[in-house]
Structures are given as C-alpha cells and as structure tokens.
Design a protein around this motif. Structure first.
Motif, short mmCIF file in Angstrom:
data_model
loop_
_atom_site.label_atom_id
_atom_site.label_comp_id
_atom_site.label_asym_id
_atom_site.label_seq_id
_atom_site.Cartn_x
_atom_site.Cartn_y
_atom_site.Cartn_z
N GLY A 136 -42.73 -38.80 -44.18
CA GLY A 136 -41.62 -37.94 -44.57
C GLY A 136 -40.26 -38.42 -44.10
O GLY A 136 -39.24 -37.88 -44.53
N SER A 137 -40.22 -39.42 -43.22
CA SER A 137 -38.92 -39.86 -42.70
C SER A 137 -38.22 -40.83 -43.64
O SER A 137 -37.00 -41.01 -43.56
N ASP A 138 -38.99 -41.51 -44.51
CA ASP A 138 -38.45 -42.52 -45.42
C ASP A 138 -37.77 -43.66 -44.68
O ASP A 138 -36.88 -44.33 -45.21
N ARG A 139 -38.21 -43.90 -43.43
CA ARG A 139 -37.66 -45.01 -42.65
C ARG A 139 -38.83 -45.81 -42.08
O ARG A 139 -39.52 -45.35 -41.17
N PRO A 140 -39.08 -47.00 -42.61
CA PRO A 140 -40.17 -47.81 -42.09
C PRO A 140 -39.87 -48.29 -40.67
O PRO A 140 -38.73 -48.30 -40.22
N THR A 141 -40.91 -48.68 -39.98
CA THR A 141 -40.81 -49.19 -38.62
C THR A 141 -41.11 -50.68 -38.63
O THR A 141 -41.99 -51.14 -39.36
N GLY A 142 -40.39 -51.43 -37.84
CA GLY A 142 -40.65 -52.86 -37.77
C GLY A 142 -40.35 -53.42 -36.39
O GLY A 142 -39.42 -52.97 -35.73
N TRP A 143 -41.18 -54.37 -35.95
CA TRP A 143 -40.90 -55.04 -34.69
C TRP A 143 -41.49 -56.44 -34.71
O TRP A 143 -42.37 -56.77 -35.51
N ALA A 144 -40.98 -57.27 -33.81
CA ALA A 144 -41.48 -58.64 -33.63
C ALA A 144 -41.76 -58.84 -32.15
O ALA A 144 -40.88 -58.59 -31.32
N TYR A 145 -42.95 -59.31 -31.84
CA TYR A 145 -43.39 -59.48 -30.47
C TYR A 145 -43.77 -60.94 -30.25
O TYR A 145 -44.55 -61.50 -31.03
N ALA A 146 -43.23 -61.57 -29.22
CA ALA A 146 -43.52 -62.97 -28.94
C ALA A 146 -44.18 -63.10 -27.58
O ALA A 146 -43.85 -62.38 -26.64
N ALA A 147 -45.13 -64.03 -27.48
CA ALA A 147 -45.84 -64.26 -26.23
C ALA A 147 -46.45 -65.66 -26.25
O ALA A 147 -46.61 -66.26 -27.32
N PRO A 148 -46.79 -66.20 -25.08
CA PRO A 148 -47.50 -67.48 -25.06
C PRO A 148 -48.89 -67.34 -25.65
O PRO A 148 -49.50 -66.27 -25.58
N SER A 149 -49.41 -68.41 -26.24
CA SER A 149 -50.77 -68.41 -26.76
C SER A 149 -51.75 -68.76 -25.65
O SER A 149 -51.41 -69.45 -24.69
N GLY A 150 -52.98 -68.27 -25.79
CA GLY A 150 -54.03 -68.71 -24.90
C GLY A 150 -54.41 -70.15 -25.19
O GLY A 150 -54.02 -70.72 -26.22
N ASP A 151 -55.17 -70.75 -24.31
CA ASP A 151 -55.58 -72.14 -24.47
C ASP A 151 -56.61 -72.26 -25.59
O ASP A 151 -57.72 -71.73 -25.48
N GLN A 152 -56.24 -72.95 -26.64
CA GLN A 152 -57.13 -73.13 -27.80
C GLN A 152 -57.87 -74.46 -27.78
O GLN A 152 -58.58 -74.78 -28.74
N THR A 153 -57.72 -75.21 -26.69
CA THR A 153 -58.33 -76.54 -26.63
C THR A 153 -59.83 -76.53 -26.85
O THR A 153 -60.36 -77.35 -27.63
N PRO A 154 -60.60 -75.63 -26.20
CA PRO A 154 -62.06 -75.66 -26.42
C PRO A 154 -62.45 -75.47 -27.88
O PRO A 154 -63.33 -76.18 -28.38
N ALA A 155 -61.81 -74.53 -28.57
CA ALA A 155 -62.15 -74.30 -29.98
C ALA A 155 -61.83 -75.52 -30.82
O ALA A 155 -62.58 -75.87 -31.74
N ARG A 156 -60.73 -76.22 -30.51
CA ARG A 156 -60.31 -77.35 -31.32
C ARG A 156 -61.12 -78.61 -31.04
O ARG A 156 -61.30 -79.46 -31.92
N THR A 157 -61.61 -78.76 -29.81
CA THR A 157 -62.28 -80.01 -29.44
C THR A 157 -63.80 -79.87 -29.33
O THR A 157 -64.52 -80.87 -29.45
N GLU A 158 -64.30 -78.65 -29.09
CA GLU A 158 -65.74 -78.46 -28.95
C GLU A 158 -66.34 -77.70 -30.13
O GLU A 158 -67.56 -77.66 -30.29
N GLY A 159 -65.49 -77.10 -30.94
CA GLY A 159 -65.96 -76.36 -32.11
C GLY A 159 -66.36 -74.94 -31.79
O GLY A 159 -66.43 -74.53 -30.62
N ILE A 160 -66.61 -74.17 -32.82
CA ILE A 160 -67.03 -72.78 -32.68
C ILE A 160 -68.28 -72.54 -33.53
O ILE A 160 -68.57 -73.30 -34.46
N SER A 161 -69.00 -71.50 -33.20
CA SER A 161 -70.19 -71.13 -33.97
C SER A 161 -69.87 -69.89 -34.79
O SER A 161 -69.13 -69.00 -34.34
N VAL A 162 -70.43 -69.82 -36.00
CA VAL A 162 -70.20 -68.66 -36.86
C VAL A 162 -71.52 -68.19 -37.46
O VAL A 162 -72.50 -68.94 -37.52
#
Length: 296
Positions: free
Chosen positions: A116-142
C-alpha cells in the motif's frame, strides 16, 4: 574503509516516489542494525528480486549484465523498473567503501516495499567472499533432484516466475539441505520430463568433445552472467559453445562438468549421484583466471 558496507536507496525506481524527497540518492547505514520494516513484502512474501555481483580488488564484475538481469527480473514481477543509474552509483559506492580484499561481493535487493505504500525498498550490501579455493581446485559433489516442473514451464506457466532471480529461495535452500543429507555439496535440478536444468545457485557447463555446452535458457532457468562469460572465454580460446536441451544421458556422457556462479566462479564436479567424474583442472584454472580478471 570497513569490512562490510550497506547502502540504502532513497528512490530505487524513477516510477515510484522517494522515501525522503529531501534525501540523497542513497545513504550508508550500519549493516547490523535494523532497516527493513516488518511488513515489507520482500520479508513476508519473498516479493522481490536480487543479484549477487563478484567484486575483485574493489571492482564489480559483469556489472552491466547484472543490472540488465536485475531489471528483467523486476519486470517479470511487475515491480517498478529499477533506476539503473541509481543502482550503479550505489554499487560502486559500497565497493569503494569496502576493505581492500582480493575477492568480495555486492548483493543488491529490491522489494515491493510495504503493501500500500507504493514505494519499493532497495539496498546494496558488500562484504568479503569466503575462500572458494577448495571448490575451484578440488571440485564439488552434486546429486540430481526433480524440480517438479516440465522443461517448458516458462512457456506454459509464466506466473511461476521460473527464470527470474526472485527472493523466493526457500525451495533452493531446501534442495541444498537435501543434497547435504545425501552427502553432497550441492544439487542439480532436473525437469519432470528428464532434462537437466541448473544448480540451486549456479548454472551447469559441460565439456563435450572439445566444446562447451549449457542448458538452454528458455526452459525455466536463470540466464547466468558467469556462464555467459565462461562462453566468452571459450570463444576467445577458439572453442565452440552451444545452448542445448541436456538429458541425464548427456550429463553422464560429458567429458567434464562445472557449476558456475558469482562468488564461487567455476567449480568442477568431482562426482554426480555418488559416481566419480573426471575433472579438467587445467581448463578450470584458465576459466577462473579469466573470470577473476574481467574488466566489466
């Protein structure tokens, strides 16, 4: 400079009134304080869209494709059209305020706002990423999980919003938990009529006879910005690329498999449903070097 940064947009769409007519386009806010009203439709109904953008050395990557998909998702939900200029400035501002890190991310969230307000909400949040090295170099299971829809759901039932990046991620998170119960890292959705779709938060890319293949984007899956750049890498390297209908038999016959997404980038699949798969780690390294060095 701070470890995490939050900016709230005053007028996320030019088609809606600002929250404060006298305020700037956005303002910085303390990330751990309360900012969203309890009746915001993004909170109580998942009525909104989002994007997650990789940041490398303070630079948002694939920003324009992310903004274009953000707008496309908003249009699918009949949200007021996002003001791309305001969102771009806000994203660049939170990146500039973030502590210098090799890899981080910005999450943009855009909701219908309070009913009912006719005003959307928006935000942007920034943060460091976790270490993705294991997924990239050792692979993942699905594991593969039935999504419960036919592959043509986007055409037959557009109100289900398949192909939009909405805040309604409860099913994706439930699938991720089910994958964990089955001893896997992630899930790969399959349609009820036997076509491979996408991961819970990533697109599938397959190596098939020296070319790269991904499921077609008109079958109720999200068109991936990272997947598009993987294809750009392949084409620059002289490899053929293709969007196809992919069956489980095609998946089994592929030479190598990856789930690709922002933040994690390209993660090779080391097993599918408990069956060990070959991984092309040299190609994976080349893909990730390309993804992490993008200029736009």
């Amino acid at each position: 400079m701070t470890e995490t940064v939050l900016a709230i947009l005053n007028q996320p769409s030019r088609d809606a009134a600002p929250h404060d007519p006298d305020a700037d386009a956005f303002w910085f806010a303390a990330p751990l304080e309360e900012h969203v009203q309890v009746q915001d439709l993004g909170v109580i109904r998942g009525d909104g869209v989002f994007e997650t953008i990789t940041v490398v050395h303070g630079r948002p990557q694939a920003l324009e494709p992310h903004l274009a998909r953000f707008e496309r998702s908003a249009r699918m939900l009949d949200l007021p059209v996002p003001d791309a200029g305001a969102w771009r400035r806000t994203i660049e501002a939170v990146c500039a305020e973030l502590d210098p890190v090799r890899e981080g991310f910005v999450k943009t969230v855009y909701t219908r706002g309070v009913e009912g307000s006719d005003r959307p909400t928006g935000w942007a949040y920034a943060a460091p990423s976790g270490d993705q090295t294991p997924a990239r170099t050792e692979g993942i299971s699905v594991v593969t999980l039935d999504r419960g829809y036919r592959h043509d759901v986007e055409r037959t039932s557009p109100w289900l919003l398949q192909g939009a990046k909405t805040l309604s991620y409860a099913v994706n998170m439930a699938a991720l938990r089910e994958a964990g119960r089955r001893g896997a890292d992630d899930a790969l959705f399959v349609s009820t009529d036997g076509y491979v779709l996408e991961g819970t938060r990533a697109n599938l890319v397959m190596s098939v006879g020296g070319r790269l293949v991904t499921p077609r984007t008109d079958i109720g899956i999200l068109a991936g910005t990272t997947q598009a750049d993987v294809f750009r890498f392949a084409e620059d390297a002289g490899m053929d690329t293709s969007y196809e209908l992919v069956t489980l038999a095609d998946l089994d016959a592929a030479d190598a498999l990856w789930l690709v997404s922002s933040v994690r980038q390209a993660a090779p699949l080391r097993s599918v449903n408990g069956v060990t798969r070959a991984m092309d780690l040299p190609l994976t390294e080349r893909i990730n070097e390309f993804l992490l060095s993008r200029e736009a």
